[in-house]
Scaffold this motif. Structure first.
Motif, PDB file in Angstrom:
ATOM      1  N   GLY A   1       0.801  -1.219   0.000  1.00 57.98           N
ATOM      2  CA  GLY A   1       0.000   0.000   0.000  1.00 57.98           C
ATOM      3  C   GLY A   1       0.828   1.260   0.000  1.00 57.98           C
ATOM      4  N   PRO A   2       0.146   2.390   0.115  1.00 60.18           N
ATOM      5  CA  PRO A   2       0.803   3.693  -0.031  1.00 60.18           C
ATOM      6  C   PRO A   2       1.948   3.873   0.958  1.00 60.18           C
ATOM      7  CG  PRO A   2      -1.585   3.955  -0.010  1.00 60.18           C
ATOM      8  CD  PRO A   2      -1.311   2.522   0.347  1.00 60.18           C
ATOM      9  N   ASP A   3       2.966   4.584   0.524  1.00 55.24           N
ATOM     10  CA  ASP A   3       4.155   4.814   1.348  1.00 55.24           C
ATOM     11  C   ASP A   3       4.403   6.328   1.408  1.00 55.24           C
ATOM     12  OD1 ASP A   3       7.280   2.891   1.466  1.00 55.24           O
ATOM     13  OD2 ASP A   3       6.432   4.445   2.795  1.00 55.24           O
ATOM     14  N   PRO A   4       3.455   7.048   2.045  1.00 54.51           N
ATOM     15  CA  PRO A   4       3.502   8.522   1.986  1.00 54.51           C
ATOM     16  C   PRO A   4       4.782   9.107   2.578  1.00 54.51           C
ATOM     17  CG  PRO A   4       1.848   7.770   3.591  1.00 54.51           C
ATOM     18  CD  PRO A   4       2.303   6.558   2.850  1.00 54.51           C
ATOM     19  N   GLN A   5       5.282   8.437   3.599  1.00 56.23           N
ATOM     20  CA  GLN A   5       6.499   8.984   4.228  1.00 56.23           C
ATOM     21  C   GLN A   5       7.681   8.916   3.257  1.00 56.23           C
ATOM     22  OE1 GLN A   5       7.410   7.033   7.925  1.00 56.23           O
ATOM     23  NE2 GLN A   5       9.234   8.291   8.324  1.00 56.23           N
ATOM     24  N   ARG A   6       7.778   7.788   2.520  1.00 53.40           N
ATOM     25  CA  ARG A   6       8.854   7.648   1.533  1.00 53.40           C
ATOM     26  C   ARG A   6       8.705   8.683   0.427  1.00 53.40           C
ATOM     27  NH1 ARG A   6      12.321   3.645   0.706  1.00 53.40           N
ATOM     28  NH2 ARG A   6      11.248   2.339   2.207  1.00 53.40           N
ATOM     29  N   LEU A   7       7.466   8.853  -0.022  1.00 51.90           N
ATOM     30  CA  LEU A   7       7.236   9.825  -1.107  1.00 51.90           C
ATOM     31  C   LEU A   7       7.536  11.251  -0.635  1.00 51.90           C
ATOM     32  CD1 LEU A   7       3.941   8.373  -2.581  1.00 51.90           C
ATOM     33  CD2 LEU A   7       6.121   8.590  -3.786  1.00 51.90           C
ATOM     34  N   ALA A   8       7.189  11.529   0.607  1.00 53.84           N
ATOM     35  CA  ALA A   8       7.407  12.886   1.131  1.00 53.84           C
ATOM     36  C   ALA A   8       8.895  13.223   1.179  1.00 53.84           C
ATOM     37  CB  ALA A   8       6.806  12.999   2.535  1.00 53.84           C
ATOM     38  N   GLY A   9       9.718  12.170   1.216  1.00 53.80           N
ATOM     39  CA  GLY A   9      11.163  12.393   1.295  1.00 53.80           C
ATOM     40  C   GLY A   9      11.833  12.541  -0.058  1.00 53.80           C
ATOM     41  N   ILE A  10      11.049  12.425  -1.149  1.00 58.98           N
ATOM     42  CA  ILE A  10      11.639  12.498  -2.490  1.00 58.98           C
ATOM     43  C   ILE A  10      11.348  13.881  -3.091  1.00 58.98           C
ATOM     44  CG2 ILE A  10      11.608  11.537  -4.830  1.00 58.98           C
ATOM     45  CD1 ILE A  10      10.768   8.852  -3.589  1.00 58.98           C
ATOM     46  N   GLY A  11      12.403  14.588  -3.431  1.00 61.17           N
ATOM     47  CA  GLY A  11      12.234  15.919  -4.024  1.00 61.17           C
ATOM     48  C   GLY A  11      12.142  15.865  -5.539  1.00 61.17           C
ATOM     49  N   ALA A  12      12.759  14.818  -6.120  1.00 68.28           N
ATOM     50  CA  ALA A  12      12.705  14.679  -7.588  1.00 68.28           C
ATOM     51  C   ALA A  12      13.046  13.240  -7.949  1.00 68.28           C
ATOM     52  CB  ALA A  12      13.693  15.624  -8.255  1.00 68.28           C
ATOM     53  N   PHE A  13      12.385  12.734  -8.983  1.00 73.45           N
ATOM     54  CA  PHE A  13      12.695  11.397  -9.497  1.00 73.45           C
ATOM     55  C   PHE A  13      13.014  11.517 -10.986  1.00 73.45           C
ATOM     56  CE2 PHE A  13      12.952   6.992 -10.068  1.00 73.45           C
ATOM     57  CZ  PHE A  13      12.185   6.601 -11.147  1.00 73.45           C
ATOM     58  N   VAL A  14      14.101  10.865 -11.404  1.00 71.74           N
ATOM     59  CA  VAL A  14      14.494  10.892 -12.821  1.00 71.74           C
ATOM     60  C   VAL A  14      14.705   9.452 -13.291  1.00 71.74           C
ATOM     61  CG1 VAL A  14      16.184  11.735 -14.511  1.00 71.74           C
ATOM     62  CG2 VAL A  14      15.664  13.102 -12.487  1.00 71.74           C
ATOM     63  N   GLU A  15      13.992   9.071 -14.340  1.00 72.66           N
ATOM     64  CA  GLU A  15      14.181   7.722 -14.911  1.00 72.66           C
ATOM     65  C   GLU A  15      14.839   7.844 -16.270  1.00 72.66           C
ATOM     66  OE1 GLU A  15      10.670   5.225 -15.068  1.00 72.66           O
ATOM     67  OE2 GLU A  15      11.807   3.522 -15.892  1.00 72.66           O
ATOM     68  N   LEU A  16      15.982   7.223 -16.418  1.00 70.21           N
ATOM     69  CA  LEU A  16      16.624   7.112 -17.733  1.00 70.21           C
ATOM     70  C   LEU A  16      16.167   5.798 -18.347  1.00 70.21           C
ATOM     71  CD1 LEU A  16      20.237   7.848 -18.837  1.00 70.21           C
ATOM     72  CD2 LEU A  16      19.302   5.572 -19.202  1.00 70.21           C
ATOM     73  N   HIS A  17      15.780   5.833 -19.626  1.00 68.18           N
ATOM     74  CA  HIS A  17      15.187   4.641 -20.253  1.00 68.18           C
ATOM     75  C   HIS A  17      15.586   4.577 -21.723  1.00 68.18           C
ATOM     76  CE1 HIS A  17      12.095   1.634 -21.138  1.00 68.18           C
ATOM     77  NE2 HIS A  17      11.890   1.533 -19.841  1.00 68.18           N
ATOM     78  N   VAL A  18      15.761   3.363 -22.204  1.00 66.60           N
ATOM     79  CA  VAL A  18      16.027   3.217 -23.629  1.00 66.60           C
ATOM     80  C   VAL A  18      14.785   3.677 -24.385  1.00 66.60           C
ATOM     81  CG1 VAL A  18      15.177   0.821 -23.809  1.00 66.60           C
ATOM     82  CG2 VAL A  18      16.905   1.671 -25.426  1.00 66.60           C
TER      83      VAL A  18
END
Ligand code: HGY
Ligand code: MN
Ligand code: MN
Ligand code: MN
Length: 395
Positions: free
Chosen positions: A168-185
């Protein structure tokens, strides 16, 4: 980064799960577990503690994620059946190498930096794409996830060893992320430069199609007396292809099962999955509606029935425009382009500022063994990701 340096680390992961006809890395299968071991080794080599979250996603950290405002880069290990080797793993290998470049440039992050590997992104084992990131972001009902079983009847909890009460939801983990970057082919041939930035992910989804008719003898049942769901199914495959072409959308019907699946028995039922995508939501809605109407009309003529159930639908993902433009400018005005492929970044984008980088794929092929990116372009991708991490985490 020199291409041979990229190739050297790539060579430690690429053979895992590679078969004669593409990759078979299903979530928590032996090859994907071996990839998870690889992740732990790479993290340990860099002094990065590793954790598996309640939904089966892997995280490795530089700095204390509890400090908040972390910058995370990552992707997924799992593949479609017979898939390519770059879809997913390229983003994880590149994240570790980009951190190496930061260190060699003498840059110390002022914020926590994480590398993530999300669980069951392809949905190849349990049928729902981006399972781990959807659960984390509250985009999938935990009870629905706990009830999922793979084709062998193995539950998500049994496969992963996780406590289903934890899904289920992990709000505390998400609250700790300022930016997410995915590199993908890149999964197509639109990118004309080694590296690009994603503008959006097309709205897309999966619909389960259940065709029901009358099982009977293939040799003795008169044609006029048949209620053959395979006939309605076949018609629907053609209709989906035609309706997609009419709208400039994309549609495929795969993962097909007939019951019974025999040569001398008319099946009682046929199940297939419609994968439909389009550049905007109304076109996608129109496409799925048209396929549903055509299938239902045909079922009426065949004396069969059809049920269409939405399994997982992703609205259009417009990435954070400021972040997107900032990264495109940072990388010297690289191409900015949409993608018809879904990604964990598309899920994270609903909760945290998110961007995607693409690495050119000269074949344009993906979800098949022909998927490819040159070491030169992959090395350019690592350099670009390092520039992005420096910009976001080290300023
Ligand atoms: O299916 C997709 O679009 C992605 O590659 N998982
Ligand atoms: Mn994929
Ligand atoms: Mn992918
Ligand atoms: Mn017989």
């Amino acid at each position: 980064m020199k291409p041979e340096r990229f190739a050297s680390l790539w060579g430690t992961l690429a053979p895992i799960g590679r078969g004669a006809h593409g990759y078979h890395r299903f979530a928590w299968s032996p090859p994907e577990l071996a990839c998870r071991d690889w992740f732990a080794e790479q993290a340990a080599e860099r002094g990065m503690p590793v954790e598996t979250d309640r939904n089966g996603n892997l995280w490795a950290w530089l700095g204390d994620p509890g400090a908040g405002d972390a910058v995370v880069a990552g992707s997924h290990f799992d593949s479609v059946p017979g898939g390519g080797g770059y879809d997913g793993p390229l983003g994880i290998v590149s994240a570790f190498l980009a951190l190496d470049l930061l260190r060699e440039r003498g840059l110390t992050p002022a914020r926590p930096v994480g590398v993530a590997a999300f669980a069951e992104e392809e949905g190849s084992r349990f049928g729902i794409a981006c399972l781990g990131s959807r659960l984390m972001c509250g985009a999938l009902d935990p009870e629905r996830a706990a009830a999922l079983r793979d084709p062998d009847g193995v539950s998500l909890a049994e496969a992963s060893g996780l406590d289903p009460a934890g899904f289920g939801p992990d709000p505390q983990r998400l609250a700790g992320i300022g930016a997410f970057v995915e590199l993908h082919v890149e999964q197509g041939r639109a990118l004309t430069a080694p590296v690009g930035v994603a503008s959006a992910i097309w709205p897309h989804g999966r619909w389960r199609l259940e065709f029901a008719g009358e099982g009977n003898h293939a040799g003795t049942t008169l044609m006029a007396d048949r209620h053959d769901p395979m006939l309605t199914f076949a018609y629907t495959v053609l209709a989906a292809n035609k309706e997609a072409r009419l709208r400039g959308g994309h549609a495929t019907i795969g993962r097909v099962a007939a019951v019974p699946n025999a040569t001398n028995a008319i099946p009682a039922s046929v199940t297939g999955w419609l994968d439909a995508r389009a550049a905007d939501q109304s076109t996608l809605d129109g496409l799925v509606e048209a396929v549903t109407v055509r299938a239902t009309e045909r079922a009426g003529r065949d004396g069969t029935s059809v049920a269409v159930t939405a399994e997982s639908v992703s609205p259009v993902t417009g990435f954070d425009a400021a972040l997107r433009d900032r990264l495109a400018a940072l990388l010297g005005g690289v191409p900015v382009l949409p993608t018809g492929a879904g990604h964990d970044a598309g899920v994270l984008a609903t909760r945290v500022p998110t961007a995607m980088l693409f690495v050119r794929n000269p074949t344009g092929v993906s979800h098949a063994p022909g998927e490819y990116a040159t070491d030169e372009d992959c090395a350019a991708g690592v350099g670009a990701l390092a520039d992005v991490l420096a910009e976001l985490a080290c300023r």
